[in-house]
Write a protein that holds these residues in place. Structure first.
Motif, mmCIF file in Angstrom:
data_model
loop_
_atom_site.group_PDB
_atom_site.id
_atom_site.type_symbol
_atom_site.label_atom_id
_atom_site.label_comp_id
_atom_site.label_asym_id
_atom_site.label_seq_id
_atom_site.Cartn_x
_atom_site.Cartn_y
_atom_site.Cartn_z
ATOM 1 N N THR A 70 4.174 13.909 -0.046
ATOM 2 C CA THR A 70 5.123 12.805 0.073
ATOM 3 C C THR A 70 4.400 11.476 -0.046
ATOM 4 N N ALA A 71 4.943 10.618 -0.889
ATOM 5 C CA ALA A 71 4.417 9.258 -1.040
ATOM 6 C C ALA A 71 5.329 8.294 -0.300
ATOM 7 N N SER A 72 4.720 7.406 0.484
ATOM 8 C CA SER A 72 5.511 6.443 1.248
ATOM 9 C C SER A 72 4.939 5.048 1.072
ATOM 10 N N GLY A 73 5.805 4.074 1.248
ATOM 11 C CA GLY A 73 5.402 2.682 1.096
ATOM 12 C C GLY A 73 6.621 1.885 0.694
ATOM 13 N N GLN A 111 0.841 -1.191 0.000
ATOM 14 C CA GLN A 111 0.000 0.000 0.000
ATOM 15 C C GLN A 111 0.882 1.250 0.000
ATOM 16 N N VAL A 112 0.423 2.285 -0.686
ATOM 17 C CA VAL A 112 1.141 3.556 -0.741
ATOM 18 C C VAL A 112 0.298 4.610 -0.044
ATOM 19 N N GLN A 113 0.946 5.402 0.780
ATOM 20 C CA GLN A 113 0.272 6.518 1.443
ATOM 21 C C GLN A 113 0.761 7.830 0.860
ATOM 22 N N VAL A 114 -0.166 8.750 0.688
ATOM 23 C CA VAL A 114 0.161 10.076 0.157
ATOM 24 C C VAL A 114 -0.284 11.108 1.178
ATOM 25 N N VAL A 115 0.635 11.943 1.605
ATOM 26 C CA VAL A 115 0.339 12.931 2.639
ATOM 27 C C VAL A 115 0.735 14.319 2.153
ATOM 28 N N GLU A 116 -0.222 15.245 2.225
ATOM 29 C CA GLU A 116 0.050 16.642 1.859
ATOM 30 C C GLU A 116 0.213 17.482 3.120
ATOM 31 N N SER A 117 0.924 18.584 2.980
ATOM 32 C CA SER A 117 1.051 19.538 4.078
ATOM 33 C C SER A 117 1.351 20.909 3.497
ATOM 34 N N ILE A 145 7.779 6.102 -8.660
ATOM 35 C CA ILE A 145 6.789 7.119 -8.999
ATOM 36 C C ILE A 145 6.848 7.444 -10.481
ATOM 37 N N ASN A 146 5.702 7.417 -11.121
ATOM 38 C CA ASN A 146 5.586 7.767 -12.528
ATOM 39 C C ASN A 146 5.377 9.266 -12.690
ATOM 40 N N SER A 147 4.419 9.810 -11.974
ATOM 41 C CA SER A 147 4.166 11.250 -12.041
ATOM 42 C C SER A 147 3.499 11.702 -10.750
ATOM 43 N N MET A 148 3.562 13.003 -10.509
ATOM 44 C CA MET A 148 2.902 13.606 -9.358
ATOM 45 C C MET A 148 2.173 14.860 -9.831
ATOM 46 N N ALA A 149 1.049 15.133 -9.211
ATOM 47 C CA ALA A 149 0.249 16.264 -9.663
ATOM 48 C C ALA A 149 -0.513 16.875 -8.498
ATOM 49 N N TYR A 204 -5.306 18.818 -3.512
ATOM 50 C CA TYR A 204 -5.063 17.384 -3.406
ATOM 51 C C TYR A 204 -3.847 16.998 -4.249
ATOM 52 N N CYS A 205 -3.087 16.061 -3.719
ATOM 53 C CA CYS A 205 -1.946 15.514 -4.450
ATOM 54 C C CYS A 205 -2.347 14.166 -5.039
ATOM 55 N N LYS A 206 -2.027 13.966 -6.297
ATOM 56 C CA LYS A 206 -2.251 12.687 -6.962
ATOM 57 C C LYS A 206 -0.920 12.117 -7.391
ATOM 58 N N VAL A 207 -0.702 10.866 -7.061
ATOM 59 C CA VAL A 207 0.558 10.197 -7.378
ATOM 60 C C VAL A 207 0.266 8.952 -8.207
ATOM 61 N N LYS A 208 0.937 8.825 -9.331
ATOM 62 C CA LYS A 208 0.863 7.600 -10.129
ATOM 63 C C LYS A 208 2.133 6.811 -9.875
ATOM 64 N N ILE A 209 1.956 5.555 -9.465
ATOM 65 C CA ILE A 209 3.111 4.738 -9.144
ATOM 66 C C ILE A 209 3.120 3.479 -10.000
ATOM 67 N N VAL A 210 4.297 2.920 -10.137
ATOM 68 C CA VAL A 210 4.460 1.637 -10.818
ATOM 69 C C VAL A 210 4.981 0.650 -9.789
ATOM 70 N N ARG A 211 4.258 -0.436 -9.657
ATOM 71 C CA ARG A 211 4.662 -1.499 -8.732
ATOM 72 C C ARG A 211 4.476 -2.827 -9.447
ATOM 73 N N ARG A 212 5.560 -3.574 -9.566
ATOM 74 C CA ARG A 212 5.528 -4.899 -10.209
ATOM 75 C C ARG A 212 4.891 -4.829 -11.599
ATOM 76 N N GLY A 213 5.196 -3.742 -12.322
ATOM 77 C CA GLY A 213 4.722 -3.605 -13.690
ATOM 78 C C GLY A 213 3.343 -3.013 -13.850
ATOM 79 N N PHE A 214 2.668 -2.729 -12.753
ATOM 80 C CA PHE A 214 1.316 -2.189 -12.818
ATOM 81 C C PHE A 214 1.292 -0.737 -12.371
ATOM 82 N N LEU A 215 0.480 0.051 -13.090
ATOM 83 C CA LEU A 215 0.327 1.471 -12.788
ATOM 84 C C LEU A 215 -0.887 1.667 -11.891
ATOM 85 N N SER A 216 -0.705 2.398 -10.807
ATOM 86 C CA SER A 216 -1.811 2.679 -9.882
ATOM 87 C C SER A 216 -1.795 4.154 -9.517
#
Length: 119
Positions: free
Chosen positions: A23-26, A1-7, A31-35, A94-106
């Protein structure tokens, strides 16, 4: 699981500045992109700025020349420097983060941070 926290949100007078952080943690991801998006009461959530893994940036016309998005890839963190703020910038950001994990984009979203600009 990935957590995204704004401040960094808060109350500021028109013409002032704020800096938001996201900040994205996990584990086991890249990270593919951040917005940054924002949503004012009664309105839809709109894109403010985005930055790709290659640091290509894109901005909404309404913030060009006033806002700057940047990222610290080593820290999985994106920043939004907001200058010359206007009352119409008031919204939940709001922060949106696109991540790649094990070949999958989330996609993951943060909980949002309130920005209020007084006139």
């Amino acid at each position: 699981q990935v957590q995204v926290v704004e401040s960094g949100g808060g109350l500021v007078q028109a013409g002032g500045s704020l800096r938001l952080s996201c900040t994205a943690s996990g584990s086991d991801f890249s990270i593919n992109s951040m917005a940054w998006y924002r949503q004012a009461p009664g309105k839809q959530r709109d894109l403010v700025a985005e930055i790709s893994s290659g640091e290509t940036t894109n901005y909404a016309d309404s913030v060009k020349g006033r806002f700057t998005i940047s990222r610290d890839s080593a820290a999985n963190t994106a920043y939004l420097q907001m200058n010359s703020l206007k009352p119409e910038d008031t919204a939940v950001y709001y922060c949106k983060v696109k991540i790649v994990r094990r070949g999958f984009l989330s996609t993951y979203w943060g909980q949002g941070t309130q920005v209020t600009v007084s006139s």
